[in-house]
Design an enzyme around this catalytic site. Structure first.
Site, PDB file in Angstrom:
ATOM      1  N   GLN A   5      -7.447  14.759   3.556  1.00 10.12           N
ATOM      2  CA  GLN A   5      -6.706  14.188   2.604  1.00 10.12           C
ATOM      3  C   GLN A   5      -7.560  13.902   1.202  1.00 10.12           C
ATOM      4  O   GLN A   5      -8.747  13.666   1.434  1.00 10.12           O
ATOM      5  CB  GLN A   5      -6.331  12.546   3.371  1.00 10.12           C
ATOM      6  CG  GLN A   5      -5.905  11.496   2.070  1.00 10.12           C
ATOM      7  CD  GLN A   5      -5.475  10.404   2.816  1.00 10.12           C
ATOM      8  OE1 GLN A   5      -6.220   9.423   3.054  1.00 10.12           O
ATOM      9  NE2 GLN A   5      -4.174  10.544   2.902  1.00 10.12           N
TER      10      GLN A   5
ATOM     11  N   HIS B  35     -11.288  12.545   0.968  1.00 17.87           N
ATOM     12  CA  HIS B  35     -11.424  11.381   1.420  1.00 17.87           C
ATOM     13  C   HIS B  35     -11.338  11.368   2.982  1.00 17.87           C
ATOM     14  O   HIS B  35     -12.138  10.704   3.421  1.00 17.87           O
ATOM     15  CB  HIS B  35     -10.276  10.613   0.853  1.00 17.87           C
ATOM     16  CG  HIS B  35     -10.406   9.052   1.063  1.00 17.87           C
ATOM     17  ND1 HIS B  35     -11.493   8.501   1.189  1.00 17.87           N
ATOM     18  CD2 HIS B  35      -9.479   8.324   1.996  1.00 17.87           C
ATOM     19  CE1 HIS B  35     -11.197   7.081   1.295  1.00 17.87           C
ATOM     20  NE2 HIS B  35     -10.059   6.962   1.801  1.00 17.87           N
TER      21      HIS B  35
ATOM     22  N   GLU C 102      -6.957   2.173  -3.263  1.00 16.97           N
ATOM     23  CA  GLU C 102      -5.733   2.229  -3.622  1.00 16.97           C
ATOM     24  C   GLU C 102      -5.130   0.837  -3.683  1.00 16.97           C
ATOM     25  O   GLU C 102      -3.862   0.559  -4.167  1.00 16.97           O
ATOM     26  CB  GLU C 102      -4.990   2.714  -2.160  1.00 16.97           C
ATOM     27  CG  GLU C 102      -3.252   3.121  -2.487  1.00 16.97           C
ATOM     28  CD  GLU C 102      -2.822   4.208  -1.243  1.00 16.97           C
ATOM     29  OE1 GLU C 102      -3.482   4.843  -0.959  1.00 16.97           O
ATOM     30  OE2 GLU C 102      -1.933   3.606  -0.747  1.00 16.97           O
TER      31      GLU C 102
ATOM     32  N   ARG D 222      -2.512  10.902   6.245  1.00 13.15           N
ATOM     33  CA  ARG D 222      -2.623   9.462   6.748  1.00 13.15           C
ATOM     34  C   ARG D 222      -2.335   8.549   5.515  1.00 13.15           C
ATOM     35  O   ARG D 222      -2.350   8.830   4.558  1.00 13.15           O
ATOM     36  CB  ARG D 222      -4.085   9.283   6.984  1.00 13.15           C
ATOM     37  CG  ARG D 222      -4.604   7.705   7.472  1.00 13.15           C
ATOM     38  CD  ARG D 222      -5.846   7.595   7.824  1.00 13.15           C
ATOM     39  NE  ARG D 222      -6.706   7.751   6.668  1.00 13.15           N
ATOM     40  CZ  ARG D 222      -7.044   6.721   5.918  1.00 13.15           C
ATOM     41  NH1 ARG D 222      -6.360   5.899   5.747  1.00 13.15           N
ATOM     42  NH2 ARG D 222      -8.005   7.049   4.927  1.00 13.15           N
TER      43      ARG D 222
ATOM     44  N   PHE E 220       0.923  -1.072   0.149  1.00 12.64           N
ATOM     45  CA  PHE E 220       0.007   0.155  -0.009  1.00 12.64           C
ATOM     46  C   PHE E 220       0.822   1.274  -0.108  1.00 12.64           C
ATOM     47  O   PHE E 220       1.959   1.154   0.313  1.00 12.64           O
ATOM     48  CB  PHE E 220      -0.856   0.150   1.346  1.00 12.64           C
ATOM     49  CG  PHE E 220      -2.310  -0.194   0.792  1.00 12.64           C
ATOM     50  CD1 PHE E 220      -2.969  -1.206   0.353  1.00 12.64           C
ATOM     51  CD2 PHE E 220      -2.955   1.209   0.804  1.00 12.64           C
ATOM     52  CE1 PHE E 220      -4.413  -1.033   0.120  1.00 12.64           C
ATOM     53  CE2 PHE E 220      -4.571   1.211   0.676  1.00 12.64           C
ATOM     54  CZ  PHE E 220      -5.017   0.038   0.189  1.00 12.64           C
TER      55      PHE E 220
ATOM     56  N   ARG F 206      -0.571   9.295  -0.476  1.00  8.86           N
ATOM     57  CA  ARG F 206      -1.749   9.897  -1.038  1.00  8.86           C
ATOM     58  C   ARG F 206      -1.586  11.326  -1.396  1.00  8.86           C
ATOM     59  O   ARG F 206      -2.100  11.582  -2.622  1.00  8.86           O
ATOM     60  CB  ARG F 206      -2.925   9.448  -0.376  1.00  8.86           C
ATOM     61  CG  ARG F 206      -3.493   8.058  -0.381  1.00  8.86           C
ATOM     62  CD  ARG F 206      -4.718   7.969   0.502  1.00  8.86           C
ATOM     63  NE  ARG F 206      -4.995   6.493   0.500  1.00  8.86           N
ATOM     64  CZ  ARG F 206      -5.786   5.749   1.230  1.00  8.86           C
ATOM     65  NH1 ARG F 206      -6.460   6.640   2.397  1.00  8.86           N
ATOM     66  NH2 ARG F 206      -6.065   4.515   0.944  1.00  8.86           N
TER      67      ARG F 206
ATOM     68  N   HIS G  22      -7.704  11.674  -1.932  1.00 11.71           N
ATOM     69  CA  HIS G  22      -7.448  10.174  -2.546  1.00 11.71           C
ATOM     70  C   HIS G  22      -7.263  10.609  -3.877  1.00 11.71           C
ATOM     71  O   HIS G  22      -8.129  10.941  -4.517  1.00 11.71           O
ATOM     72  CB  HIS G  22      -8.718   9.277  -2.020  1.00 11.71           C
ATOM     73  CG  HIS G  22      -8.166   7.882  -2.100  1.00 11.71           C
ATOM     74  ND1 HIS G  22      -8.126   7.291  -3.361  1.00 11.71           N
ATOM     75  CD2 HIS G  22      -8.041   6.908  -1.268  1.00 11.71           C
ATOM     76  CE1 HIS G  22      -7.670   5.844  -3.144  1.00 11.71           C
ATOM     77  NE2 HIS G  22      -7.732   5.671  -1.967  1.00 11.71           N
TER      78      HIS G  22
ATOM     79  N   LEU H 173     -15.126   5.742  -4.352  1.00 15.83           N
ATOM     80  CA  LEU H 173     -13.755   5.400  -4.275  1.00 15.83           C
ATOM     81  C   LEU H 173     -13.602   4.222  -5.143  1.00 15.83           C
ATOM     82  O   LEU H 173     -14.006   3.244  -5.088  1.00 15.83           O
ATOM     83  CB  LEU H 173     -13.385   5.050  -2.800  1.00 15.83           C
ATOM     84  CG  LEU H 173     -12.031   4.741  -2.458  1.00 15.83           C
ATOM     85  CD1 LEU H 173     -11.120   5.820  -2.687  1.00 15.83           C
ATOM     86  CD2 LEU H 173     -12.128   4.105  -0.807  1.00 15.83           C
TER      87      LEU H 173
END
Lengths: 569, 313
Positions: free
Chosen positions: A229, A341, A244, A383, A114, A275, A231, A241
């Site tokens: 954030q 996000h 990721e 994050r 990730f 991100r 995304h 979404l």
């Protein structure tokens, strides 16, 4: 008046995990404006981080460093350490509860790569990890239904506060419109984020800042609200979404010329940079006219993964593409754009989820918060993916334990039921009585639009000032809105209006904190101050309400193991 | 210009539901939920329905469109237009309407609760995770995708006539545990699920599979529970006996022996059950519906037997 030892507002991962802890000893109520299984935690797709080392050797130290570097060194490192150390245990506990996980060939919990994580440490259940955990926790609540009372489709309006102590919440039943006071020895907020203030967002309609604003209205500051954030892979125009995990499994990002443009922005991590960096790279490409067909759109290309891999690891992504835009990612690339996000900021809490009022850590008695609505801060300025589900589970549990320690043997505080109820009834009455001409829908659209263009991926002083002015105008117009449904029964319109009121307040707070932070760090990027400035801004923002408008103070960052260093990928 | 015919209901104002029409240009790419929001936010704010995630994972926005349950956020508005450029929206079926498109989910969740929807593990957990093979994971992969939207429950034909039926969603949830290698109560679960209201009351119409917006496909899961129940020897109920009698008859003769299936289903030692069949038998006799007394095998019965033999292996 309803009474419970403890009332938890919000039934996502944090709320339910907390309830499971509290119900071991005390009578607990969980209040949700939807149903537990409809909570937005369920929309999390890619995974939950823990250094299990099931596919490659890993350690909590590496998880900690990745998290701190990912957060651009704004994280409180004492909290991060506790958090990553707890990760393997809480994942094993979820597995023991019955959570469904994808498996390695040896039957262990499978882990994938990730963004921003140097090791494959995202434990997952295909591409519906949040859903799997949400349902596993809901199952446990159903098992413990004798000691947990769930209030489905109830809305929380306000906290009941007496000096420095919180004594309950004022709520209403969405189905009947009835207003009630719940008296409790302790209140826990697990009310999620506020992505709905932006035009393009992955967030559910329910993510509207109700919790954070209820706290703010009784004098509690909000910490780091400027850090939102974006995304990198929201569906073009809709914002929903695409995990990721699509990049974790090897997906490419392509600009309009078909180039893997991440080469120019993060050559060592490419598509798997954190991100904030990927979202900015995308926005830069689009701003330079290199979007797909010159539009605000980038391609997420999964074709080279092959149908079998996609069906095993990313089946939901494929279905979403087919259903929502008629694109089968096995055959064609998916059109995406950055989407609001996650809120790194929120209600300030100490490591044990107790809400604090200032940089000295003065506690608000009987008030706790966990999950996205809270700011511990383990995520700092940005994050990492898969760290939010972990946050919700770790701090949900911790909140439960501290609530037990706090409320055990405590008495109920004094609550003037009539007065508290009247406060909320007046709010209802005020909206019903407005005989205005303004459309709430239009106000909401304008708020979302200005937040996206002026307070989005890229910000600067001029745009932020303009944004704040526009929002002030919208708040005035909000007072002259027109309501059509004046009934009590399942009146969704009145709740949307209250949510809009909360969002307008939150939007001003985000933009004001963004204006004050004259540097670029994590998810907050100022084109007029494009560098991180540790000398002036290595601290948390604490936004207070004051008679002269918003008042922003600071709180030091806790640095233990890792000194701030340049952040390159 | 599309016409949305929406079933309105607000008992605060008027006791009976009625249809109201709204005209709307459906923008290209708009989901049905986008259209509903457009109606609510620009034409009539009092229209009530549930919604949350917009990405087909929370299960809030299930409604009936053109007579069938679906998730409003998952479908393109344009695709639902009928020949006369209308889309008809109604609340989910088999549940009591509260207001407009909002229905009461209480019985739905009560039934989910009835199937003991939580893992009952075999032993105390190990220090780390319990192991589960990829094949074992696959047995619960589909049922665990259920989002509890109620679309299957809405359109279930059994529920329409039998409130007691647990319904497809609760049964799919049950398979999630019946099929879980980590669960210790498989036998007890399939026994409970074989009681009246359980798996054998499903009429096999597979409407739930058509309506399911996810790969959960409840009827497929119900069949899996049936298989486990029969494998575990839970035969002492009409449903299992019916299935076994049916199978035996086809195995023996290649066709259905209708005279045997009824008594074998209620149980050949079940005197009161057998007596209960007499009135139906008499009525069938009067209407000339009694099958031939002597049951004949089909000509290709050996082929059928060979198929069974291969299946056994």
């Amino acid at each position: 008046m309803i009474e419970h030892d403890v009332v938890i507002v919000g039934a996502g991962l944090a709320g339910m995990r907390c309830a499971l802890e509290v119900c071991k000893e005390l009578d607990v109520a969980v209040l949700t404006k939807v149903y537990p299984s409809r909570s937005h935690s369920g929309a999390a797709q890619g995974g939950i981080a823990a250094s299990l080392g099931n596919s490659e050797p890993d350690s909590w130290e590496e998880h900690m460093y990745d998290t701190v570097k990912g957060g651009d060194f704004l994280n409180d490192q004492d909290a991060v350490e506790e958090y990553v150390k707890a990760a393997p245990r809480v994942i094993y506990e979820l597995e023991h509860m019955g959570c469904v996980f994808s498996r390695t060939p040896e039957g262990k919990i499978a882990q994938r790569s990730f963004g921003g994580h140097s090791k494959p440490r995202a434990c997952f259940s295909a591409d519906r990890t949040g859903h799997a955990i949400l349902h596993a926790l809901h199952e446990q609540l159903m098992k413990n239904s004798k000691s947990v009372k769930i209030y489905n489709e109830w809305y929380m309006h306000s906290l009941v506060v007496d000096g420095d102590r919180c004594n309950g919440v004022i709520v209403s039943n969405i189905q009947t419109g009835e207003v009630e006071v719940i008296r409790a020895k302790a209140v826990v907020f697990c009310t999620g984020g506020y992505g709905r203030v932006f035009k393009i967002t992955s967030n559910a309609f329910a993510s509207t800042a109700d919790g954070v604003m209820a706290a703010f209205e009784v004098g509690i500051p909000l910490e780091d609200p400027e850090f939102v954030q974006f995304h990198p892979s929201g569906l073009y125009r809709q914002g929903i979404l695409f995990s990721e995990a699509a990049r974790g499994e090897g997906g490419f990002l392509l600009n309009g010329k078909g180039e893997r443009f991440m080469e120019a922005y993060a050559p060592s991590r490419m598509e798997l940079a954190p991100r904030d960096i990927v979202a900015r790279a995308e926005q830069s490409e689009m701003d330079a006219g290199r979007g797909v067909n010159g539009e605000d759109c980038i391609h997420l290309d999964l074709r080279h993964l092959g149908e079998a891999r996609i069906m095993e690891r990313l089946p939901q992504i494929r279905q979403l593409g087919i259903d929502f835009i008629g694109v089968d990612c096995v055959k064609d690339p998916l059109p995406i754009q950055p989407t609001a996000h996650y809120s790194m900021g929120g209600i300030p809490v100490d490591m044990n989820c107790h809400v604090i009022l200032d940089s000295e850590g003065t506690k608000m008695n009987g008030f706790f918060a966990a999950g996205e609505c809270a700011c511990v801060s383990v995520h700092g300025g940005n994050r990492l993916g898969t760290n939010s589900l972990l946050d919700a589970v770790v701090f949900g549990e911790r909140a439960g334990k501290s609530v037990l320690d706090y409320a055990r043997g405590k008495d109920f505080g004094n609550v003037n039921e009539g007065r508290e109820k009247a406060r909320v009834l007046e709010k209802f009455e005020d909206i019903f009585q407005r005989d205005g001409s303004e459309s709430y829908n239009q106000i909401r659209d304008e708020m979302k639009e200005i937040m996206m263009t002026n307070c989005g991926v890229f910000r600067d002083e001029e745009r932020l000032k303009d944004c704040i002015e526009t929002l002030k105008g919208l708040r005035e117009r909000f007072k002259k809105g027109k309501v059509t449904d004046k009934g009590k029964l399942f009146n969704t319109e009145i709740y949307e209006i209250m949510e809009l009121g909360n969002m307008l307040g939150m939007a001003v707070i985000i933009a004001t904190a963004a204006l004050r932070r004259q540097e670029s760090r994590g998810g907050h990027f100022r084109t007029d101050f494009p560098k991180r400035d540790d000398e002036k801004f290595l601290h948390h923002s604490m936004v207070y309400d004051s008679p002269d408008g918003l008042d922003i103070k600071t709180k030091p960052v806790v640095i233990t193991k890792y000194q701030p260093a340049e952040r390159t990928y | 210009m599309a016409t949305f015919r929406i079933k309105r209901f607000n008992p605060e104002k008027q006791p009976e539901p009625y249809f109201e029409e709204f005209q709307l240009d459906i923008p290209h790419g708009a989901t049905l939920l986008d259209c509903m929001n457009e109606i609510k936010w620009t034409l009539d704010g009092s229209l009530s329905y549930r919604m949350s995630c917009r990405s087909a994972i929370c299960g809030s926005c299930a409604v009936k469109a053109n007579g069938h349950a679906l998730l409003a956020c998952q479908r393109q508005g344009e695709h639902l237009l009928q020949n006369d450029d209308t889309i008809t929206l109604e609340p989910l079926g088999n549940m009591k309407p509260i207001k407009d498109l909002v229905v009461d989910f209480t019985p739905f969740w009560d039934k989910v609760n009835k199937i003991k929807p939580y893992l009952e593990p075999k032993e105390d957990p190990p220090e780390k995770e319990r192991h589960q093979s990829q094949e074992e994971f696959r047995l619960i992969d589909d049922s665990s995708t259920c989002i509890m939207c109620g679309a299957c429950y809405s359109d279930c034909n059994t529920l329409e006539v039998d409130d007691n039926f647990l319904g497809p969603a609760a049964l799919a949830k049950a398979q999630r545990f019946v099929g879980d290698s980590r669960d210790s109560k498989t036998l007890q679960r399939v026994r409970d699920l074989s009681e009246p209201g359980g798996i054998w009351d499903c009429t096999h119409c597979a409407e739930c599979v058509e309506r399911c917006p996810k790969p959960a496909r409840p009827f497929d899961r119900i069949k899996e529970i049936m298989t486990v129940a029969l494998e575990q020897g839970v035969h002492n109920n009409n449903g299992a006996r019916h299935a076994l009698s049916f199978t035996n008859s086809v195995k023996r003769s290649g066709t259905l022996d209708e005279n045997r299936i009824a008594p074998e289903s209620v149980g050949i030692f079940n005197i009161s059950g057998l007596i209960g069949l007499i009135p139906i038998g008499l009525r069938m006799l009067l209407k000339g519906k009694i099958p031939p007394i002597f049951h004949k095998s089909i000509e290709e019965v050996d082929d059928v037997k060979r198929i069974f033999k291969e299946l056994d292996q």
